[in-house]
Write a protein that holds these residues in place. Structure first.
Motif, PDB file in Angstrom:
ATOM      1  N   GLU A 157       3.641   7.814 -11.745  1.00 19.09           N
ATOM      2  CA  GLU A 157       2.186   7.735 -11.599  1.00 19.09           C
ATOM      3  C   GLU A 157       1.713   6.282 -11.603  1.00 19.09           C
ATOM      4  N   ARG A 158       2.239   5.475 -12.526  1.00 18.83           N
ATOM      5  CA  ARG A 158       1.852   4.054 -12.595  1.00 18.83           C
ATOM      6  C   ARG A 158       2.263   3.315 -11.329  1.00 18.83           C
ATOM      7  N   TRP A 159       3.513   3.563 -10.889  1.00 16.12           N
ATOM      8  CA  TRP A 159       3.992   2.876  -9.689  1.00 16.12           C
ATOM      9  C   TRP A 159       3.182   3.278  -8.462  1.00 16.12           C
ATOM     10  N   LEU A 160       2.905   4.572  -8.335  1.00 17.75           N
ATOM     11  CA  LEU A 160       2.172   5.068  -7.178  1.00 17.75           C
ATOM     12  C   LEU A 160       0.742   4.524  -7.161  1.00 17.75           C
ATOM     13  N   SER A 161       0.073   4.548  -8.304  1.00 18.39           N
ATOM     14  CA  SER A 161      -1.298   4.037  -8.385  1.00 18.39           C
ATOM     15  C   SER A 161      -1.334   2.551  -8.052  1.00 18.39           C
ATOM     16  N   PHE A 162      -0.352   1.811  -8.554  1.00 18.70           N
ATOM     17  CA  PHE A 162      -0.295   0.372  -8.281  1.00 18.70           C
ATOM     18  C   PHE A 162      -0.035   0.108  -6.801  1.00 18.70           C
ATOM     19  N   THR A 163       0.921   0.833  -6.222  1.00 18.19           N
ATOM     20  CA  THR A 163       1.273   0.633  -4.815  1.00 18.19           C
ATOM     21  C   THR A 163       0.098   0.940  -3.901  1.00 18.19           C
ATOM     22  N   LEU A 164      -0.619   2.016  -4.184  1.00 25.00           N
ATOM     23  CA  LEU A 164      -1.755   2.402  -3.348  1.00 25.00           C
ATOM     24  C   LEU A 164      -2.903   1.414  -3.455  1.00 25.00           C
ATOM     25  N   SER A 165      -2.991   0.737  -4.597  1.00 25.00           N
ATOM     26  CA  SER A 165      -4.082  -0.226  -4.795  1.00 25.00           C
ATOM     27  C   SER A 165      -3.813  -1.575  -4.129  1.00 25.00           C
ATOM     28  N   LEU A 166      -2.556  -1.835  -3.750  1.00 26.09           N
ATOM     29  CA  LEU A 166      -2.208  -3.132  -3.179  1.00 26.09           C
ATOM     30  C   LEU A 166      -2.801  -3.373  -1.803  1.00 26.09           C
ATOM     31  N   ASP A 167      -2.776  -2.339  -0.987  1.00 20.27           N
ATOM     32  CA  ASP A 167      -3.191  -2.467   0.403  1.00 20.27           C
ATOM     33  C   ASP A 167      -4.480  -1.692   0.631  1.00 20.27           C
ATOM     34  N   SER A 168      -5.533  -2.378   0.974  1.00 21.52           N
ATOM     35  CA  SER A 168      -6.826  -1.715   1.162  1.00 21.52           C
ATOM     36  C   SER A 168      -6.772  -0.702   2.291  1.00 21.52           C
ATOM     37  N   SER A 169      -5.876  -0.911   3.264  1.00 20.96           N
ATOM     38  CA  SER A 169      -5.774   0.041   4.368  1.00 20.96           C
ATOM     39  C   SER A 169      -5.149   1.345   3.909  1.00 20.96           C
TER      40      SER A 169
END
Length: 321
Positions: free
Chosen positions: A209-221
């Motif tokens: 969950e932490r990794w996924l939330s972080f990854t999705l937040s990196l790229d605004s697209s």
């Protein structure tokens, strides 16, 4: 039965006529195109939800629980489950139907007139969906189903075909499914509107969950629907579930509904569907062109020409048309 009988039967929600029309569409029966043409103006009301992800993540159980939840909310539900094809018959292996007939689902759903389930064989098509999945979705839409859930084959990689039919794309993951590089390599992070961590009672769910939330937040697209700079944006959700117990299903259903409301409110739904209509028209045209080319090629092969000369002659004939 003639075309009009099919059209009227589908519009009034006759399940037997609907099932037969779906079979015709799947098998490329000549009558199918005219049926689809005539019911097309009755489509566009249903929310189409695509559910994709790696094998073994519990997609089928998740689908069964979503059907139950939406029925509790008074919604009629159509389910299209794309299974791997039999290498001998080309038909679906019906794995999802066997699972949905098990302990994961309320048996009353099988006698519920407002639930319609259809398995489809992928017939070797890449992208996670069958060639005629879009046509089946249109038929279910015209028959009046409020929600249409499309479950992909679940090959894990290259599952972007779901974007051809779905308004809302759900990507199902689970703990201990492999390293982060494998998930990124599959390319499924780019296609999801909602991400589900199923089997979240297993060790590693919090880390995922932490990794996924972080990854999705990196790229605004990856965290917004594409549009103008001032457009309202959708923040991609991460939801934990344990589908076998029903945990998190209500929250997931809420997120699905919220996403559809966002699509309508922002104007994104109209844009998405217009683009899909264009792509569908191109695919239909290309299919007919391919069939014509195949026929002409067969005739020209009798002349025993080399492939380059045959291709040149076919192109000249097509350009004349």
């Amino acid at each position: 039965m003639n075309v009009q009988d099919f059209v009227e039967g589908i519009k009034r929600g006759d399940r037997r006529i609907l099932a037969k029309a779906i079979s015709f569409a799947e098998n490329g029966h000549p009558i199918a195109k005219e049926i689809l043409r005539q019911i097309y103006d009755k489509t566009g009301k249903a929310q189409v939800v695509g559910i994709t992800g790696f094998p073994g993540t519990g997609k089928s159980t998740l689908v069964s629980k979503l059907v139950e939840e939406f029925r509790k909310r008074g919604k009629s539900v159509g389910v299209v489950a794309v299974d791997p094809s039999s290498p001998f018959t080309g038909g679906a292996l019906l794995g999802d139907r066997l699972r949905l007939n098990g302990a994961d689902v309320d048996k009353n759903l099988w006698t519920d007139e407002r639930v319609f389930f259809r398995s489809m064989g992928s017939r070797g098509r890449l992208g996670g969906i069958a060639k005629k999945t879009g046509d089946v979705v249109k038929l279910l839409d015209a028959a009046g189903y409020d929600m249409i859930l499309v479950e992909t084959v679940g090959a894990g990689q290259g599952e972007i075909g779901i974007l051809e039919v779905a308004d809302t794309a759900i990507v199902v993951l689970m703990p201990e499914m492999g390293d982060d590089i494998q998930v990124n390599k599959a390319g499924i992070l780019e296609i999801g509107d909602i991400f589900v961590i199923n089997k979240s009672d297993l060790e590693g769910a919090e880390n995922l969950e932490r990794w996924l939330s972080f990854t999705l937040s990196l790229d605004s697209s990856d965290s917004a629907e594409k549009g103008s700079a001032n457009a309202e944006r959708w923040r991609k959700r991460v939801i934990k579930t344990v589908a076998t117990r029903g945990d998190g299903i209500k929250e997931l259903a809420d997120a699905i509904t919220e996403h559809f409301e966002f699509l309508k409110r922002s104007g994104t739904l109209e844009i998405k569907r217009a683009e899909r209509t264009k792509m569908m028209a191109l695919e239909i045209a290309m299919e007919e062109i391919r069939a014509e080319i195949t026929k002409r090629c067969s005739n020209l092969l009798l002349d025993s020409k080399d492939p380059y000369t045959i291709a040149e002659r076919i192109l000249k004939d097509i350009i004349k048309i």
